[in-house]
Design a protein around this motif. Structure first.
Motif, PDB file in Angstrom:
ATOM      1  N   SER A 132       0.852  -1.181   0.000  1.00 19.17           N
ATOM      2  CA  SER A 132       0.000   0.000   0.000  1.00 19.17           C
ATOM      3  C   SER A 132       0.891   1.235   0.000  1.00 19.17           C
ATOM      4  CB  SER A 132      -0.910   0.011   1.226  1.00 19.17           C
ATOM      5  OG  SER A 132      -0.134   0.071   2.402  1.00 19.17           O
ATOM      6  N   HIS A 137      -0.791  -1.397   5.217  1.00 17.26           N
ATOM      7  CA  HIS A 137      -2.084  -2.074   5.201  1.00 17.26           C
ATOM      8  C   HIS A 137      -2.444  -2.440   3.772  1.00 17.26           C
ATOM      9  CE1 HIS A 137      -6.417  -2.670   5.867  1.00 17.26           C
ATOM     10  NE2 HIS A 137      -6.070  -2.895   7.117  1.00 17.26           N
ATOM     11  N   ASN A 139      -4.698  -5.159   0.905  1.00 17.66           N
ATOM     12  CA  ASN A 139      -5.802  -6.082   0.703  1.00 17.66           C
ATOM     13  C   ASN A 139      -5.697  -6.714  -0.677  1.00 17.66           C
ATOM     14  OD1 ASN A 139      -6.831  -4.231  -1.198  1.00 17.66           O
ATOM     15  ND2 ASN A 139      -8.087  -3.211   0.356  1.00 17.66           N
ATOM     16  N   VAL A 303       0.372  -4.961   7.457  1.00 15.73           N
ATOM     17  CA  VAL A 303      -0.887  -5.540   7.918  1.00 15.73           C
ATOM     18  C   VAL A 303      -1.682  -6.011   6.701  1.00 15.73           C
ATOM     19  CG1 VAL A 303      -3.070  -5.111   9.103  1.00 15.73           C
ATOM     20  CG2 VAL A 303      -0.965  -4.088   9.969  1.00 15.73           C
ATOM     21  N   TYR A 304      -2.051  -7.285   6.698  1.00 14.48           N
ATOM     22  CA  TYR A 304      -2.841  -7.870   5.618  1.00 14.48           C
ATOM     23  C   TYR A 304      -4.304  -7.931   6.054  1.00 14.48           C
ATOM     24  CZ  TYR A 304       1.723  -9.181   3.810  1.00 14.48           C
ATOM     25  OH  TYR A 304       3.014  -9.135   3.339  1.00 14.48           O
ATOM     26  N   ASP A 305      -5.161  -7.315   5.277  1.00 19.82           N
ATOM     27  CA  ASP A 305      -6.575  -7.195   5.612  1.00 19.82           C
ATOM     28  C   ASP A 305      -7.309  -8.507   5.304  1.00 19.82           C
ATOM     29  OD1 ASP A 305      -9.201  -6.459   5.969  1.00 19.82           O
ATOM     30  OD2 ASP A 305      -9.073  -4.642   4.767  1.00 19.82           O
ATOM     31  N   ASN A 306      -7.906  -9.130   6.320  1.00 22.86           N
ATOM     32  CA  ASN A 306      -8.622 -10.398   6.116  1.00 22.86           C
ATOM     33  C   ASN A 306     -10.140 -10.197   6.071  1.00 22.86           C
ATOM     34  OD1 ASN A 306      -9.355  -9.940   8.773  1.00 22.86           O
ATOM     35  ND2 ASN A 306      -8.176 -11.650   9.622  1.00 22.86           N
ATOM     36  N   THR A 307     -10.576  -8.959   5.842  1.00 25.80           N
ATOM     37  CA  THR A 307     -12.009  -8.644   5.844  1.00 25.80           C
ATOM     38  C   THR A 307     -12.776  -9.436   4.794  1.00 25.80           C
ATOM     39  OG1 THR A 307     -11.542  -6.391   6.600  1.00 25.80           O
ATOM     40  CG2 THR A 307     -13.705  -6.787   5.603  1.00 25.80           C
TER      41      THR A 307
END
Length: 335
Positions: A132, A137, A139, A303-307
Motif C-alpha cells: 500500500s 495495510h 488487501n 498488515v494484511y486485511d482479512n475482511t
C-alpha cells in the motif's frame, strides 16, 4: 473425483486428511513414496485409524513438468487443489523456482482447461500481494509492485497467479488463496515447523517485526469452502493474526517448555548476517541459509486485511495461541 497436487506438503497433507475424513474421492500426486510418510504422520495426529484413511487416497506418481504423467492423473477429475510449489528465497534457485512454480502451474491450468475441470483452487502466498502507499495495510486489490525488491519466491508465485488468471480468461473457474505464514504440525525441517525446531534447540534471537500467520486447518477449511461455493475468479488473503515475533517465539517456547529467545536481532545485525552468508556461499559453495528477503521479512510490520474472507464466508479464525499450543504438543511427541 478431486485431484490434489503437493499432497505431501504441509497444506496438501492436511487437505487430504480433511477430504478423506469427509469421505470425498481423492487422487493425489506424489514424487517419491518416502514423502508419503509425512502424510501418514499428519493423519496420525488427528485419528487413531489413520492408515485406513490414508488408504482411501488414490496416489499417482507425477511431476508437474511431465505432461504425460499429469494427463494420466487428470483422468475423470472434476476439481483440482493446486498446492504444489517450490519454496526458496535463495537467488541461485530462481530458475528452479520458475520451472516448478510458473511452468508447473501453467501445465496444471492447461490440463484443467483441456479436461473440462469444473473449478481450480490455487494456493499462492501473501508474498504476491503488493504494497500500500504507506507500506502498512494491504488487501486483495493492492497491486503488485514490480519495482520492489521482491524475493525470487514472490516473483515466481506471482507469475503462477498470472497463469491462473489467464486460465479464467479461457473459461476455467478458479479461486486463489493467499495465506500468510502457515502454522501446522508434521514437517519440522522447513517452513513454520522449522521455527518450532529452532526454538526447541535454543534459538537466541528475535526481531521487532510482526508475523502474519494462520492455522493450517483454517487454510484447508477456507479452500474447501471456497471450492464448493459459487464464488469464482477471486483471490482471498488468509491471515488470522499479526503477532510480534517476540511474542510469537515466546509462546512457542512456553509450550515447548524451553528458554525463549532473549537477544534482539537489530536491523544492522541482520544486514551483516545475510552479507556474511552470501560471502560464505561464494567462497565455499555452502547453500544459502540467511537470504536478504527472508531476513528482511522478519522486520516487516505490514498488515494484511482479512475482511474479504470473513465477509464472504462468515469465517472465524482459530486463535494463533491455540494453534501454537496444538502444534507444540505434536512436536513434543517426536522430539
Amino acid at each position: 473425483m478431486i485431484l490434489v497436487t503437493g499432497g505431501t506438503g504441509l497444506v496438501g497433507s492436511h487437505l487430504l486428511y480433511q477430504l478423506v475424513a469427509d469421505d470425498k474421492p481423492v487422487r493425489a500426486i506424489y514424487r517419491t513414496e518416502k514423502k508419503q510418510e509425512i502424510v501418514k504422520r499428519v493423519f496420525s495426529y488427528y485419528s487413531k485409524d489413520y492408515l485406513a484413511l490414508f488408504n482411501k487416497i488414490e496416489w499417482v506418481e507425477a511431476n508437474l513438468l511431465n505432461i504425460p504423467q499429469l494427463s494420466e492423473a487428470f483422468k475423470n477429475i472434476e476439481h483440482v487443489y493446486h498446492c504444489a510449489a517450490m519454496v526458496s528465497f535463495a537467488p541461485n534457485d530462481y530458475h528452479k523456482l520458475r520451472k516448478t512454480n510458473i511452468e508447473g502451474t501453467t501445465n496444471i491450468v492447461n490440463l484443467c482447461i483441456s479436461h473440462h475441470v469444473k473449478k481450480l483452487c490455487y494456493v499462492s502466498s501473501v508474498a504476491t500481494i503488493g504494497d500500500s502507499e504507506n507500506n502498512r495495510h494491504v488487501n486483495e486489490e493492492t497491486h503488485w509492485n514490480p519495482e520492489k525488491d521482491n524475493s525470487v519466491y514472490a516473483i515466481t508465485k506471482y507469475g503462477a497467479e498470472i497463469e491462473v488468471w489467464r486460465g479464467t480468461q479461457e473459461g476455467l473457474d478458479a479461486v486463489i488463496v493467499n495465506p500468510g505464514v502457515i502454522i501446522g504440525a508434521g514437517i519440522w525441517n522447513h517452513g513454520s515447523g522449522e521455527i518450532f525446531n529452532k526454538v526447541y534447540n535454543g534459538l537466541p534471537f528475535y526481531t521487532q517485526g510482526h508475523i502474519a500467520c494462520i492455522d493450517v486447518k483454517d487454510v484447508v477449511k477456507s479452500m474447501i469452502t471456497l471450492l464448493e461455493s459459487p464464488i469464482k475468479n477471486e483471490r482471498f488473503i488468509l491471515v488470522a493474526e499479526h503477532m510480534p515475533y517476540k511474542k510469537f517465539l515466546n509462546y512457542i517456547a512456553k509450550n515447548l517448555e524451553v528458554k525463549p529467545p532473549h537477544i534482539e536481532a537489530k536491523s544492522w545485525m541482520i544486514s551483516i548476517a545475510w552479507r556474511l552468508d552470501w560471502l560464505k556461499n561464494k567462497l565455499t559453495g555452502t547453500p544459502r541459509k540467511l537470504v536478504k528477503p527472508m531476513l528482511k521479512s522478519t522486520l516487516n510490520k505490514t498488515v494484511y486485511d482479512n475482511t474479504k474472507i470473513k465477509a464472504e464466508l462468515d469465517f472465524q479464525f482459530t486463535p494463533i495461541e491455540v494453534c501454537i499450543k496444538n502444534v507444540a504438543k505434536n512436536f513434543l511427541k517426536q522430539a
